[in-house]
Design an enzyme around this catalytic site. Sequence first.
Site, mmCIF file in Angstrom:
data_model
loop_
_atom_site.group_PDB
_atom_site.id
_atom_site.type_symbol
_atom_site.label_atom_id
_atom_site.label_comp_id
_atom_site.label_asym_id
_atom_site.label_seq_id
_atom_site.Cartn_x
_atom_site.Cartn_y
_atom_site.Cartn_z
ATOM 1 N N ARG A 64 0.685 -1.232 0.016
ATOM 2 C CA ARG A 64 0.011 0.015 0.132
ATOM 3 C C ARG A 64 0.799 1.162 -0.102
ATOM 4 O O ARG A 64 0.566 2.292 -0.587
ATOM 5 C CB ARG A 64 -0.976 -0.041 1.238
ATOM 6 C CG ARG A 64 -1.961 1.216 1.441
ATOM 7 C CD ARG A 64 -2.379 1.621 0.108
ATOM 8 N NE ARG A 64 -3.225 0.504 -0.766
ATOM 9 C CZ ARG A 64 -3.656 0.741 -1.939
ATOM 10 N NH1 ARG A 64 -3.130 1.812 -2.529
ATOM 11 N NH2 ARG A 64 -4.190 -0.318 -2.525
ATOM 12 N N LYS A 93 2.226 24.657 -2.535
ATOM 13 C CA LYS A 93 0.864 23.884 -2.191
ATOM 14 C C LYS A 93 1.077 22.517 -2.363
ATOM 15 O O LYS A 93 0.449 21.954 -3.154
ATOM 16 C CB LYS A 93 -0.055 24.588 -3.346
ATOM 17 C CG LYS A 93 -0.299 26.012 -2.960
ATOM 18 C CD LYS A 93 -1.281 26.911 -3.942
ATOM 19 C CE LYS A 93 -1.253 28.296 -3.801
ATOM 20 N NZ LYS A 93 -2.091 29.057 -4.864
ATOM 21 N N LYS A 153 5.601 38.434 -0.619
ATOM 22 C CA LYS A 153 4.245 38.511 -1.163
ATOM 23 C C LYS A 153 3.562 39.653 -0.726
ATOM 24 O O LYS A 153 4.049 40.486 -0.034
ATOM 25 C CB LYS A 153 3.616 36.999 -0.869
ATOM 26 C CG LYS A 153 4.397 35.807 -1.616
ATOM 27 C CD LYS A 153 3.485 34.536 -1.235
ATOM 28 C CE LYS A 153 2.418 34.277 -1.927
ATOM 29 N NZ LYS A 153 2.415 34.268 -3.278
ATOM 30 N N GLU A 167 6.615 39.954 -5.064
ATOM 31 C CA GLU A 167 5.352 39.789 -5.994
ATOM 32 C C GLU A 167 4.846 41.346 -6.221
ATOM 33 O O GLU A 167 4.984 42.202 -5.224
ATOM 34 C CB GLU A 167 4.536 39.021 -5.049
ATOM 35 C CG GLU A 167 2.928 38.849 -5.572
ATOM 36 C CD GLU A 167 2.034 38.141 -4.570
ATOM 37 O OE1 GLU A 167 2.141 37.246 -4.646
ATOM 38 O OE2 GLU A 167 1.270 38.870 -3.847
ATOM 39 N N ASP A 226 1.534 38.750 -10.354
ATOM 40 C CA ASP A 226 0.451 38.082 -9.402
ATOM 41 C C ASP A 226 -1.144 38.523 -10.060
ATOM 42 O O ASP A 226 -1.332 39.541 -10.163
ATOM 43 C CB ASP A 226 0.458 38.214 -8.220
ATOM 44 C CG ASP A 226 -0.365 37.364 -7.576
ATOM 45 O OD1 ASP A 226 -0.557 36.201 -7.620
ATOM 46 O OD2 ASP A 226 -1.245 37.887 -6.560
#
Length: 287
Positions: free
Chosen positions: A103, A138, A170, A203, A225
């Site tokens: 598995r 992410k 950012k 950013e 962005d």
Amino acid sequence: MRNLPYLTDSSIQKFIENALLEDVGPGDYSSLSSIPAHQQGHAQLLIKEDGVIAGLELAEMIFKQFDPTLEVERISKDGDLVKTGDIGLRVKGNAISILTTERLVLNCMQRMSGIATKTHQLNKLISHTKAKLMDTRKTTPNFRMMEKWAVVLGGGINHRFALYDMVMLKDNHVDFAGGIEKAILATKSYLQANQLNLKIEVETRNLEEVAEVLRVGGIDYIMLDNMDYPTMRKAVEMVNGQFPLEASGGITEDTLKDVAECGVDFISVGALTHQVKSMDISLKAIN
């Protein structure tokens, strides 16, 4: 493909150890109770849909870390295009060991192959441009290393691995710092004081912010962005090759080609790792 700084033997071994502890714990009682201890077995990894295979090297490491006596023959190579019915690898040895690791091997390979396949598909859409497809942070907690490995096997490139290996200023960083100039100057001062040699990316949300980054300088990359195509093309014209440009923000399979044709150098797509269908792969006993 192991020429990636985060893919050390020790880091992979630690991942396998923790994953086995999670799944096996004190023992695979289904196998231990039903299979004679010295029963030998032979199984093969069956590919059940077309795509890019990823995780074969990891699978062999899982088998051998759990039971060094298992013999693994890799039929395909990581990054290969495979078709339904192909065999990825064969493993033989103690039947209980094969069943206990089955598995974990499949969970890793199914997800890694799904990511590699998606990366390959998206790369083909922008192959006529200079833009390179990148991943993001992410990722699945405790599985980032394997997901980023899969992106590379699919033909993409890794962005920073984590928060510690690159500075990315950012929108929230800029706003909390009091603006782009203050954020950049504070960052450079901090890096110098702490003897950190890290790349800096800023950013930008509009052309005014792009102009400010160009005025302040002292950085390595500019992120564009959530810009529309005309704004992005204007930003490319303004920067004029002074800094590499990354496009980011909600980029999908439908918009990827248009973004690449704006002239950016990199396109980061979070969906490479957080919106991917796993490939259908199974491990089947050979009688």
